[in-house]
Scaffold this active site. Structure first.
Site, PDB file in Angstrom:
ATOM      1  N   TYR A  94     -32.446   1.148 -30.839  1.00 11.47           N
ATOM      2  CA  TYR A  94     -32.475  -0.044 -30.010  1.00 11.47           C
ATOM      3  C   TYR A  94     -32.958  -1.209 -30.866  1.00 11.47           C
ATOM      4  O   TYR A  94     -33.896  -1.058 -31.655  1.00 11.47           O
ATOM      5  CB  TYR A  94     -33.435   0.134 -28.828  1.00 11.47           C
ATOM      6  CG  TYR A  94     -32.930   1.060 -27.746  1.00 11.47           C
ATOM      7  CD1 TYR A  94     -31.799   0.736 -27.003  1.00 11.47           C
ATOM      8  CD2 TYR A  94     -33.589   2.249 -27.461  1.00 11.47           C
ATOM      9  CE1 TYR A  94     -31.333   1.580 -26.008  1.00 11.47           C
ATOM     10  CE2 TYR A  94     -33.135   3.103 -26.468  1.00 11.47           C
ATOM     11  CZ  TYR A  94     -32.003   2.762 -25.743  1.00 11.47           C
ATOM     12  OH  TYR A  94     -31.549   3.604 -24.760  1.00 11.47           O
ATOM     13  N   HIS A  96     -32.401  -5.050 -29.536  1.00  9.08           N
ATOM     14  CA  HIS A  96     -32.742  -6.158 -28.630  1.00  9.08           C
ATOM     15  C   HIS A  96     -33.052  -7.425 -29.421  1.00  9.08           C
ATOM     16  O   HIS A  96     -34.151  -7.988 -29.355  1.00  9.08           O
ATOM     17  CB  HIS A  96     -33.927  -5.783 -27.739  1.00  9.08           C
ATOM     18  CG  HIS A  96     -33.662  -4.603 -26.847  1.00  9.08           C
ATOM     19  ND1 HIS A  96     -32.781  -4.648 -25.791  1.00  9.08           N
ATOM     20  CD2 HIS A  96     -34.167  -3.348 -26.863  1.00  9.08           C
ATOM     21  CE1 HIS A  96     -32.754  -3.474 -25.183  1.00  9.08           C
ATOM     22  NE2 HIS A  96     -33.573  -2.670 -25.818  1.00  9.08           N
ATOM     23  N   GLU A 118     -28.099  -0.554 -27.552  1.00  8.75           N
ATOM     24  CA  GLU A 118     -27.895  -1.269 -26.290  1.00  8.75           C
ATOM     25  C   GLU A 118     -26.584  -2.023 -26.202  1.00  8.75           C
ATOM     26  O   GLU A 118     -26.216  -2.506 -25.112  1.00  8.75           O
ATOM     27  CB  GLU A 118     -29.056  -2.235 -26.009  1.00  8.75           C
ATOM     28  CG  GLU A 118     -29.108  -3.466 -26.879  1.00  8.75           C
ATOM     29  CD  GLU A 118     -29.866  -3.269 -28.182  1.00  8.75           C
ATOM     30  OE1 GLU A 118     -30.122  -4.263 -28.884  1.00  8.75           O
ATOM     31  OE2 GLU A 118     -30.218  -2.107 -28.498  1.00  8.75           O
ATOM     32  N   ASP A 270     -37.204  -6.559 -22.346  1.00  6.64           N
ATOM     33  CA  ASP A 270     -36.670  -6.283 -23.686  1.00  6.64           C
ATOM     34  C   ASP A 270     -35.711  -7.372 -24.139  1.00  6.64           C
ATOM     35  O   ASP A 270     -35.542  -7.605 -25.344  1.00  6.64           O
ATOM     36  CB  ASP A 270     -35.946  -4.938 -23.706  1.00  6.64           C
ATOM     37  CG  ASP A 270     -36.879  -3.774 -24.013  1.00  6.64           C
ATOM     38  OD1 ASP A 270     -37.851  -3.981 -24.745  1.00  6.64           O
ATOM     39  OD2 ASP A 270     -36.647  -2.670 -23.505  1.00  6.64           O
TER      40      ASP A 270
END
Length: 372
Positions: A94, A96, A118, A270
């Site tokens: 991940y 972000h 993501e 996030d």
């Protein structure tokens, strides 16, 4: 390929990038797997579990980053980890990036190929590597919201399900996607009066079909959000624009007019959060109060239930890890448009349009990098 899994170092992050069953799959296919000692302990996985699966246990994160061709993690690399990345190395985790210019700058400088869980897509338009953690976070949001509503935690002192003769709590869920529908499931189970707000009529129909008259569905307008937020005991924000910053649906003025002791759980934190008053918190200090409203904005909520989260995440990520290991990043991305959507940074450039737009920096299209 040599795959490395360092121990997560974000505060109270107990998940781990690969479970032993995933390691066994990789080793069976003649890949090497390096696991930093103690990496799995937070999820109840010992070094011996990994040895039994065929992994090599190494003594430090430095060794993992120095030797691995691909790093598989859970959370975005912290500054000390970003300094260990090198040109040509693959990072799969991940990221972000939209609300995080410092991380983006460091990843650009590293020269690594950075693929974000993501933004990997599926044929139906969903985000398969975000889905399991959204399911966890959505379910957790109601749990932590109910706890935050207790008077000892600064809340209104409202029991979501009420009791005979006393009205149940009012819960508004902004967004009816995976996290929102998961939150709805738990909130309905607790007996709350639940309203789901979304701008997609198909999403609202799906919620109505699933939950029937146990849930109110409202089309999202500024007026509707204002009215519902200011009259709720618990507001759960789950809105998401893949790769981009979350829209600020809850204004500071709305927060001022909310009930004293009401709670906002911002699952979208996030990606920057969906309330103007939201700022990222940690499991050590998960809440703060603005204008009498309790805010829960922990940026790695699923880390608190690390065992469930780790196994759920591995179920989704393993096919992509195998593809990257077997084919290398270039061929894997050429052959799979959905994995290709996960590429965020490569060799000193940002490749994801939404990330670049959010940060106001140039983008190099993935297609041009791959020669498509």
């Amino acid at each position: 390929m040599r795959i490395g899994v360092p121990k997560e170092i974000k505060e109270h992050e107990y998940r781990v990038g690969l479970v032993p069953a995933s390691v066994k799959e990789l080793v069976h296919d003649q890949h090497e797997v390096l696991i930093e000692t103690g990496a799995g302990l937070g999820a109840g996985l010992t070094d011996q579990d990994y040895r039994d699966a065929g992994a090599q246990i190494v003594g430090s994160a430095d060794a993992v980053f120095a030797q691995a061709d691909m790093i598989v993690k859970v959370k975005e690399p912290q500054a000390v980890e970003r300094a260990k990345l090198r040109n040509g190395q693959i990072l799969f985790t991940y990221l972000h990036l939209a609300p995080d210019p410092e991380q983006t700058k460091d990843l650009i400088a590293s020269g690594a190929t950075c693929i974000a869980y993501e933004t990997v897509t599926a044929a139906d338009g969903s985000l398969p590597l975000l889905t399991p953690m959204s399911e966890v976070a959505g379910r957790m949001a109601v749990q932590v919201g109910a706890t935050s509503l207790e008077k000892a935690h600064g809340g209104r002192g409202v029991l979501l399900g009420g009791v005979p003769g006393v009205l149940q709590g009012e819960v508004t869920i902004l967004g009816g996607g995976v996290a929102g529908s998961s939150a709805t499931l738990v909130a309905v189970g607790m007996g709350a009066n639940v309203t789901v707000v979304d701008r997609s009529l198909p999403v609202l129909r799906r919620i109505a079909d699933r939950f029937g008259t146990a849930v109110n569905t409202v089309f999202s307008t500024r007026d509707a959000v204002d009215r519902l937020v200011t009259n709720s005991d618990l507001v759960i924000g789950t809105v998401l624009i893949p790769g981009a910053k979350a829209p600020k649906l809850i204004t500071a003025d709305m927060v001022k007019r909310m009930r004293p002791g009401a709670v906002i759980v911002d699952v979208a934190i996030d990606q920057g959060g969906c309330s103007e008053t939201s700022r990222a918190t940690t499991h050590t200090s998960p809440t703060y109060v603005v204008d009498g409203v309790v805010h829960y904005c922990v940026a790695n909520m699923p880390g608190a239930v690390a065992r469930t989260s780790t196994f759920a995440l591995n179920n989704a990520t393993l096919p992509f890890v195998l593809a990257l290991a077997h084919k290398g990043w270039h061929q894997a991305l050429v052959e799979d448009a959905h994995l290709r959507a996960g590429l965020n940074v490569h060799a000193g450039t940002v490749t994801h349009g939404a990330v670049a737009a959010a940060l106001g920096i140039p983008t190099t299209p993935t297609a041009s990098i791959l020669g498509l």
